[in-house]
Design a protein around this motif. Structure first.
Motif, mmCIF file in Angstrom:
data_model
loop_
_atom_site.group_PDB
_atom_site.id
_atom_site.type_symbol
_atom_site.label_atom_id
_atom_site.label_comp_id
_atom_site.label_asym_id
_atom_site.label_seq_id
_atom_site.Cartn_x
_atom_site.Cartn_y
_atom_site.Cartn_z
ATOM 1 N N GLY A 62 0.791 -1.224 0.000
ATOM 2 C CA GLY A 62 0.000 0.000 0.000
ATOM 3 C C GLY A 62 0.825 1.276 0.000
ATOM 4 N N ARG A 63 2.117 1.166 -0.309
ATOM 5 C CA ARG A 63 2.952 2.366 -0.416
ATOM 6 C C ARG A 63 2.628 3.104 -1.719
ATOM 7 N NH1 ARG A 63 8.458 -0.989 0.229
ATOM 8 N NH2 ARG A 63 7.285 -2.090 -1.400
ATOM 9 N N LYS A 64 3.033 4.335 -1.808
ATOM 10 C CA LYS A 64 2.737 5.130 -3.000
ATOM 11 C C LYS A 64 3.340 4.482 -4.241
ATOM 12 C CE LYS A 64 2.254 9.549 -0.608
ATOM 13 N NZ LYS A 64 2.762 10.937 -0.449
ATOM 14 N N SER B 245 2.869 2.183 8.385
ATOM 15 C CA SER B 245 1.810 1.982 9.376
ATOM 16 C C SER B 245 0.458 1.731 8.711
ATOM 17 C CB SER B 245 1.717 3.207 10.286
ATOM 18 O OG SER B 245 1.239 4.329 9.559
ATOM 19 N N PHE B 246 -0.469 1.143 9.461
ATOM 20 C CA PHE B 246 -1.830 0.957 8.972
ATOM 21 C C PHE B 246 -2.433 2.292 8.539
ATOM 22 C CE2 PHE B 246 -2.383 -2.844 12.093
ATOM 23 C CZ PHE B 246 -1.697 -3.674 11.218
ATOM 24 N N ALA B 247 -2.203 3.328 9.330
ATOM 25 C CA ALA B 247 -2.779 4.640 9.021
ATOM 26 C C ALA B 247 -2.265 5.175 7.688
ATOM 27 C CB ALA B 247 -2.453 5.622 10.144
ATOM 28 N N GLU B 248 -0.983 4.987 7.417
ATOM 29 C CA GLU B 248 -0.435 5.453 6.144
ATOM 30 C C GLU B 248 -0.965 4.634 4.981
ATOM 31 O OE1 GLU B 248 3.988 7.117 7.079
ATOM 32 O OE2 GLU B 248 3.568 5.069 7.769
ATOM 33 N N GLN B 249 -1.158 3.348 5.167
ATOM 34 C CA GLN B 249 -1.730 2.512 4.109
ATOM 35 C C GLN B 249 -3.129 2.981 3.740
ATOM 36 O OE1 GLN B 249 -1.236 -1.312 6.120
ATOM 37 N NE2 GLN B 249 0.342 -1.926 4.658
ATOM 38 N N VAL B 250 -3.944 3.258 4.752
ATOM 39 C CA VAL B 250 -5.312 3.700 4.489
ATOM 40 C C VAL B 250 -5.322 5.088 3.867
ATOM 41 C CG1 VAL B 250 -7.533 4.258 5.566
ATOM 42 C CG2 VAL B 250 -6.250 2.248 6.326
ATOM 43 N N ALA B 251 -4.439 5.977 4.347
ATOM 44 C CA ALA B 251 -4.381 7.336 3.781
ATOM 45 C C ALA B 251 -3.966 7.294 2.309
ATOM 46 C CB ALA B 251 -3.406 8.184 4.583
ATOM 47 N N VAL C 202 -10.300 -0.479 2.661
ATOM 48 C CA VAL C 202 -8.984 -1.138 2.719
ATOM 49 C C VAL C 202 -9.094 -2.377 3.603
ATOM 50 C CG1 VAL C 202 -6.561 -0.920 3.370
ATOM 51 C CG2 VAL C 202 -7.776 1.060 2.449
ATOM 52 N N LEU C 203 -8.485 -3.471 3.138
ATOM 53 C CA LEU C 203 -8.346 -4.695 3.911
ATOM 54 C C LEU C 203 -6.854 -4.967 4.102
ATOM 55 C CD1 LEU C 203 -11.000 -6.892 2.043
ATOM 56 C CD2 LEU C 203 -11.249 -5.845 4.303
ATOM 57 N N ILE C 204 -6.445 -5.306 5.338
ATOM 58 C CA ILE C 204 -5.028 -5.498 5.656
ATOM 59 C C ILE C 204 -4.849 -6.882 6.278
ATOM 60 C CG2 ILE C 204 -3.047 -4.595 6.939
ATOM 61 C CD1 ILE C 204 -4.452 -1.874 7.017
ATOM 62 N N VAL D 98 -5.266 -12.930 14.873
ATOM 63 C CA VAL D 98 -6.033 -11.712 14.630
ATOM 64 C C VAL D 98 -5.133 -10.478 14.817
ATOM 65 C CG1 VAL D 98 -7.990 -10.325 15.421
ATOM 66 C CG2 VAL D 98 -8.172 -12.821 15.334
ATOM 67 N N LEU D 99 -5.301 -9.508 13.920
ATOM 68 C CA LEU D 99 -4.538 -8.258 14.002
ATOM 69 C C LEU D 99 -5.402 -7.131 14.575
ATOM 70 C CD1 LEU D 99 -2.552 -7.918 10.631
ATOM 71 C CD2 LEU D 99 -1.650 -8.506 12.878
ATOM 72 N N TYR D 100 -4.777 -6.291 15.413
ATOM 73 C CA TYR D 100 -5.413 -5.090 15.951
ATOM 74 C C TYR D 100 -4.513 -3.895 15.657
ATOM 75 C CZ TYR D 100 -8.178 -8.407 18.700
ATOM 76 O OH TYR D 100 -9.011 -9.442 19.089
ATOM 77 N N GLY D 101 -5.128 -2.734 15.555
ATOM 78 C CA GLY D 101 -4.349 -1.514 15.333
ATOM 79 C C GLY D 101 -5.268 -0.312 15.193
ATOM 80 N N HIS D 102 -4.715 0.793 14.728
ATOM 81 C CA HIS D 102 -5.526 1.996 14.502
ATOM 82 C C HIS D 102 -5.113 2.631 13.177
ATOM 83 C CE1 HIS D 102 -2.724 5.415 15.062
ATOM 84 N NE2 HIS D 102 -2.038 4.561 15.789
ATOM 85 N N VAL D 103 -6.010 3.438 12.623
ATOM 86 C CA VAL D 103 -5.757 4.042 11.308
ATOM 87 C C VAL D 103 -5.863 5.570 11.365
ATOM 88 C CG1 VAL D 103 -6.351 2.029 9.931
ATOM 89 C CG2 VAL D 103 -8.156 3.590 10.672
#
Length: 777
Positions: free
Chosen positions: A253-255, A281-287, A297-299, A313-318
């Motif tokens: 999910g990088r540019k 990070s998850f947040a950068e992937q979604v952004a 987005v699915l990660i 199971v994965l946990y995190g924030h976006v």
């Protein structure tokens, strides 16, 4: 004697109405005029007086014998009084033999002086007057209590033992510690009580924040073809709702990854983008996905990057930011109602994590073109071809809900002896999605053990830190340093003027055999020094030798990313910050963060059952840096280390502008860089020419050093809309990295001018006197 007394009384009675005798005038009245002569004596002149004579006494006649007796009587009374006083004062007093020399010393010189030759020999207090300086000895000899740094360092190392951490790690290992729940509060109370036992005057910083959690009654779902999947994991701060779109695979999910997808003519707009966790990070992937028009987005964790079982199971924030995103730029105190606003870093599209087993099923049916072999898109699943998709529809439903939570940050302080209003902060998060052993247990244990060690050194071993140490236990760190950021927002106006360094204790132990760190350039020299002073946890030698003595910066230093716990301190508040990690060689992440696999057994496996030993070394490393910062006369912040970073950043702007426009010159920016370097050199010249034993002179120099990091925050952007305002390490159009990519010439012109003056302002802040300001710009 009786005759003299009668004569004296007769005279007194005769003059009780007037001090002066009045002579009658021709008309029977008398008047007296008093004048002062040049020599100060009184002169009398008779003049005519008016008024009734009834108030004037009759004239008296005095004999010479009466006057003589009066004078002799007066003289005799004076002599008798003097003798009585002399005899009474010359008698030795029992009180003068009191054995309290401190209280008697000031009295003796006054009352005993007249009879010193006769009566002073037995009087002890007179000879005790030199006793007073004895009580002042500790103040007059500060050198006696100033310990050598080497001795202090060895003392700290002896306290950071394997045995000490064996108990502490066990005490803080809890099965669940979600932010704001009962376990989190119980841990906060335990840390508070520990600080209280250490007489650190602990206090609690309370915030009321909104935290997303899954809805147990309405779980998140994915539907692909004929299959439905109920999902357990989740991503905090994801947008909610139900979306449908073509499933597209986008690597990390990088540019640059999304550019490859576009080159293969796969449409990203309105797609549901499937990416593998890692690299960013998850947040950068979604952004990044939202920026290309994706609808969701699915990660997932790919086998090439994560050695998980199939259903982990994965946990995190976006949230592309830190803190409570529903009170951006200001603290969440006491349910205070601020204007309804949201962080600009909140995504507007849903995002969700998948297990490996679900991801394999999606990738097997995704279809579409295959990417080039050199693209790096191929992962570790042998049963799938990693096609790019864009063929089949997929439906995602996210039903997370917001809940209000009360979170507690806990603090304790050891106050400095010279500059108590200057302090470093050592901090660790204590919450986690599950057990969070490496994420939270280790850091919290290091925090408490360091507090104990420094307390014992001050109370029992004679250590006197010049500056203060603050120990902080943060909550809601898993949601993006929420507790720490809310504290920074709450005291934004003053905290940068007092906190001169932040040391993060999160994730200090991830494995054995390797070492890496992220920091402000101001702390590079301190890191290098500490690496040479602390022994390696494996084999002989120091951490410096373990990391590789040649090109240590390239081997050790990593850019500080947005998901680093120290990042808000550096990029939001302008406080020099550092985070460091003992880790396996050739590895940069601990892959079990954000999972239920972050346990004591897993960390012991990664450290070859050396977790306690490595934790003790990590604590010593953090403590050694703290010792330098609170003990040395001069702050261990090297301003010159910014020169390389600035030169590289300005060089990138130069190159970009030369290619984009011939009408725009970046020369002013380069001059500002020169001003910064000259100011740094002048500061070091002043240091070289200053007596560093002069406390006030050192404080002035340290104040100049402390201005550097905070002055690199752009004053031209709002912390509400652009929280990470740092010119070099922030995020937004104001940064030099963004300027080096801007293609709009008008926008480039404006941002270049603002960045130039931001950098020049930082140079000016380093200058000691206003008349020494660099005028070359």
């Amino acid at each position: 004697m009786d005759q003299m007394r009668l004569a004296f009384n007769g005279v007194v009675k005769s003059v009780r109405y007037s001090r002066f005798p009045l002579q009658p005038t021709e008309n029977g009245e008398s008047h007296l005029e008093v004048k002062l002569s040049e020599d100060g004596a009184e002169e009398f002149t008779d003049v005519e007086a008016e008024g009734s004579p009834s108030f004037r006494p009759a004239p008296q006649n005095y004999s010479r014998h009466s006057i003589a007796f009066l004078l002799l009587g007066t003289l005799l009374i004076f002599i008798v009084g003097y003798l009585v006083g002399y005899i009474s004062h010359s008698k030795p007093k029992v009180e003068s033999l009191n054995c309290s020399p401190v209280t008697q010393a000031p009295v003796a010189p006054v009352t005993q002086a007249p009879v010193a030759p006769v009566t002073q020999t037995p009087v002890a207090p007179v000879t005790q007057t030199p006793v007073a300086p004895v009580t002042q000895a500790p103040v007059a000899q500060p050198a006696e209590v100033e310990m050598d740094f080497k001795n202090i360092s060895q003392l700290l190392a002896r306290k950071m033992t394997r045995e000490a951490f064996q108990k502490t790690l066990r005490d803080f290992d809890k099965p669940g510690r979600s932010a704001g729940n009962d376990e989190d509060m119980s841990l906060a109370n335990s840390i508070f009580d520990e600080f209280k036992k250490l007489e650190m005057d602990p206090w609690t910083d309370i915030h009321y924040v909104q935290l997303p959690i899954p809805d147990s009654q309405n779980p998140n779902k994915v539907q692909f073809g004929s299959e439905d999947f109920s999902l357990t994991g989740y991503l905090a701060y994801s947008a909610t709702g139900r979306v449908q779109g073509k499933l597209v695979y986008g690597n990390y999910g990088r540019k640059e990854d999304l550019d490859i997808v576009n080159k293969n003519k796969v449409e990203l707009k309105d797609c549901v983008l499937l990416v593998r966790a890692g690299k960013i990070s998850f947040a950068e992937q979604v952004a990044n996905a939202e920026g290309r028009g994706a609808s969701a987005v699915l990660i997932y964790p790919d086998e090439a990057d994560y050695n998980y079982v199939a259903d982990t199971v994965l946990y995190g924030h976006v949230h592309l930011g830190s803190g409570d995103p529903y009170t951006p730029g200001f603290p969440s105190f006491n349910h205070t109602q601020f204007p309804p606003t949201q962080s600009s870093g909140l995504p507007k599209i849903p995002a969700q994590t998948l297990t490996r087993s679900v991801a394999v099923k999606l990738l097997q049916k995704i279809g579409g073109p295959e990417p080039d072999e050199t693209s790096g898109f191929k992962g570790g699943f042998k049963q799938v071809s990693y096609r790019l998709g864009g063929i089949e529809n997929i439906t995602l439903e996210v039903n997370n809900k917001l809940v209000n939570k009360e979170i507690h940050n806990v603090f304790g302080a050891i106050k400095g002896f010279d500059d108590p209003d200057r302090y470093i902060v050592l901090g660790a998060q204590r919450d986690a999605w599950g057990s969070g052993y490496a994420r939270a247990t280790v850091g919290t244990s290091v925090l408490v053990q360091l507090a104990k060690a420094f307390h014992e050194m001050v109370e029992n071993d004679g250590f006197k830190p010049r500056r203060s140490l603050v120990f902080a236990s943060w909550s809601a760190g898993e949601y993006g340093s929420v507790g720490a950021t809310e504290w920074l927002e709450g005291y934004m106006a003053s905290i940068d003027k007092k906190v001169f360094t932040y040391i993060s204790l999160d994730g200090v132990v991830m494995g054995e055999g390797g070492f890496m760190a992220s920091a402000s350039p101001l702390l590079y020299s301190l890191l290098e020094t500490t690496m040479k002073e602390v022994n390696s946890p494996v084999g002989a030698g120091t951490v410096y030798k373990m990391a590789g003595t040649t090109k240590w910066e390239a081997n050790v230093m990593r850019p500080m990313t947005i998901d680093d716990p120290a990042y808000p301190f550096l990029a939001f508040s302008g406080i020099p910050s550092v985070s460091f990690h003992f880790i396996k060689p050739n590895s940069e992440v601990y892959t079990y963060y954000g999972t239920q696999l972050d346990t004591v057994d897993q960390l012991n496996y990664e450290t070859n059952n050396q977790t306690n030993e490595i934790t003790a070394i990590a604590a010593q490393f953090a403590g050694q840096m703290a010792l330098h910062l609170v003990h040395d006369h001069l702050l261990s912040l090297d301003v010159n280390r910014y020169s390389k970073t600035l030169t590289k950043a300005v060089g990138g702007v130069y190159k970009h502008i030369r290619l984009l426009s011939q009408d725009l010159s970046p020369s002013w920016l380069n001059r500002a860089r020169g001003s910064f370097q000259r100011a740094a050199m002048n500061l070091y010249n002043d240091i070289a020419n200053t007596n560093l034993d002069d406390k006030e002179a050192c404080r002035i120099l340290n104040n100049r050093i402390m201005t550097v990091e905070h002055s690199l925050l752009s004053p031209y952007v709002s912390p509400v809309k652009v929280p990470f305002r740092h010119l070099l390490f922030g995020r937004g159009s104001h940064t030099l990295a963004s300027i080096a990519e801007t293609t709009d010439v008008d926008e480039l012109h404006t941002q270049l001018a603002l960045a130039t003056w931001n950098l020049q302002g930082c140079a000016n802040a380093m200058v000691g006197n206003i008349w020494d300001l660099d005028e070359e710009i």
